[in-house]
Design a protein around this motif. Structure first.
Motif, mmCIF file in Angstrom:
data_model
loop_
_atom_site.group_PDB
_atom_site.id
_atom_site.type_symbol
_atom_site.label_atom_id
_atom_site.label_comp_id
_atom_site.label_asym_id
_atom_site.label_seq_id
_atom_site.Cartn_x
_atom_site.Cartn_y
_atom_site.Cartn_z
ATOM 1 N N LYS A 41 0.829 -1.214 0.000
ATOM 2 C CA LYS A 41 0.000 0.000 0.000
ATOM 3 C C LYS A 41 0.861 1.261 0.000
ATOM 4 O O LYS A 41 0.540 2.260 -0.656
ATOM 5 C CB LYS A 41 -0.926 -0.007 1.220
ATOM 6 N N VAL A 44 2.404 1.583 -3.635
ATOM 7 C CA VAL A 44 1.469 2.030 -4.675
ATOM 8 C C VAL A 44 1.163 3.518 -4.514
ATOM 9 O O VAL A 44 0.999 4.249 -5.493
ATOM 10 C CB VAL A 44 0.169 1.201 -4.688
ATOM 11 N N CYS A 47 4.270 5.349 -5.806
ATOM 12 C CA CYS A 47 4.343 5.271 -7.269
ATOM 13 C C CYS A 47 3.333 6.212 -7.915
ATOM 14 O O CYS A 47 3.627 6.885 -8.909
ATOM 15 C CB CYS A 47 4.087 3.842 -7.731
ATOM 16 N N ALA A 85 -4.077 6.212 -6.019
ATOM 17 C CA ALA A 85 -3.445 4.901 -6.103
ATOM 18 C C ALA A 85 -3.573 4.148 -4.782
ATOM 19 O O ALA A 85 -3.757 2.931 -4.767
ATOM 20 C CB ALA A 85 -1.975 5.053 -6.481
ATOM 21 N N TYR A 86 -3.464 4.867 -3.670
ATOM 22 C CA TYR A 86 -3.549 4.228 -2.352
ATOM 23 C C TYR A 86 -4.952 3.697 -2.081
ATOM 24 O O TYR A 86 -5.133 2.618 -1.526
ATOM 25 C CB TYR A 86 -3.160 5.230 -1.269
ATOM 26 N N TYR A 89 -7.274 0.223 -5.340
ATOM 27 C CA TYR A 89 -6.278 -0.850 -5.314
ATOM 28 C C TYR A 89 -5.743 -1.197 -6.702
ATOM 29 O O TYR A 89 -4.532 -1.261 -6.917
ATOM 30 C CB TYR A 89 -6.913 -2.083 -4.660
ATOM 31 N N GLY A 92 -3.547 1.427 -8.232
ATOM 32 C CA GLY A 92 -2.256 1.406 -7.555
ATOM 33 C C GLY A 92 -1.360 0.285 -8.043
ATOM 34 O O GLY A 92 -0.150 0.473 -8.220
ATOM 35 N N LEU A 93 -1.929 -0.888 -8.276
ATOM 36 C CA LEU A 93 -1.137 -2.012 -8.785
ATOM 37 C C LEU A 93 -0.583 -1.707 -10.178
ATOM 38 O O LEU A 93 0.552 -2.069 -10.498
ATOM 39 C CB LEU A 93 -1.992 -3.276 -8.838
ATOM 40 N N LEU A 96 2.270 0.620 -9.658
ATOM 41 C CA LEU A 96 3.394 -0.087 -9.045
ATOM 42 C C LEU A 96 4.152 -0.911 -10.079
ATOM 43 O O LEU A 96 5.391 -0.898 -10.116
ATOM 44 C CB LEU A 96 2.893 -0.991 -7.918
#
Length: 215
Positions: A41, A44, A47, A85-86, A89, A92-93, A96
């Motif tokens: 978490k 991500v 990023c 992003a946080y 999900y 965020g992936l 990342l």
């Protein structure tokens, strides 16, 4: 290009901060290599922030030369994307996967002894490949994240540690040491996952026994 050169004028200040920046890189690379999935978490979010900051910088610097406006606006865009992003999900992936792949390209580009055009070519390939890897992270989250964080963290840890020591190593030795560190990091993260799974199974068994005993 003129805009980038304009902001690169403060390179002397960056050089003064380089030891501190390298130390921060060593710490983050260590955490990324050995605890990448557990800190997912956090990664991500970072990023998302970095992608937003870089994108905001490139866009805002095209319409303004005021440093306060450029950096302030870039920070704002970075924070928005970082929070997005946080919270979201899957987004965020995707971020990342792209950042981890691009980080590997940066390490390779920094290590190879070629001209600037070849180095930019490696970065371009990394940026394009990062999109594919980001999609794979969305589809196969845990194994992809463990592999990516282990590899990117291991390579970055070795190169930053070499840089902070002030020594130089042949490119093949640096990449080989980074590959070994990456394998160790991936192995440790897999081991952490196995221990976590066993711990959950143990707790579940205890709960089942307790409930059966009460019946």
């Amino acid at each position: 290009m003129d805009t980038i050169l304009h902001y690169a004028a403060s390179s002397e200040q960056i050089q003064l901060l380089m030891p501190l920046l390298l130390l921060i890189e060593v710490i983050f690379s260590f955490l990324n290599c050995f605890f990448g999935y557990r800190l997912m978490k956090l990664w991500v979010g970072l990023c998302g922030f970095l992608i937003g900051f870089m994108g905001g910088f490139l866009l805002i610097s095209c319409v303004s030369t005021d440093r306060t406006v450029v950096f302030g606006g870039s920070m704002a865009v970075g924070l928005v994307l970082g929070v997005l992003a946080y919270v979201v999900y899957l987004v965020g992936l995707l971020f990342l996967g792209w950042c981890a792949t691009f980080a590997v390209a940066v390490v390779i580009g920094r290590g190879i002894e070629t001209g600037i055009r070849e180095k930019l070519g490696v970065l371009a390939i990394g940026a394009l490949l990062g999109i594919l890897v980001g999609v794979l992270c969305v589809l196969f989250a845990r194994p992809c994240i463990i592999f990516l964080t282990g590899v990117s963290g291991g390579l970055a840890l070795v190169t930053s540690a070499v840089a902070i020591s002030g020594k130089t190593l042949p490119t093949h030795m640096t990449l080989a040491a980074g590959a070994v560190m990456a394998m160790i990091g991936v192995g440790i993260q897999i081991g952490q996952g196995v221990l976590e799974t066993n711990r959950k199974k143990h707790k579940k068994n205890i709960s089942v026994r307790y409930n059966n005993g009460r019946m």
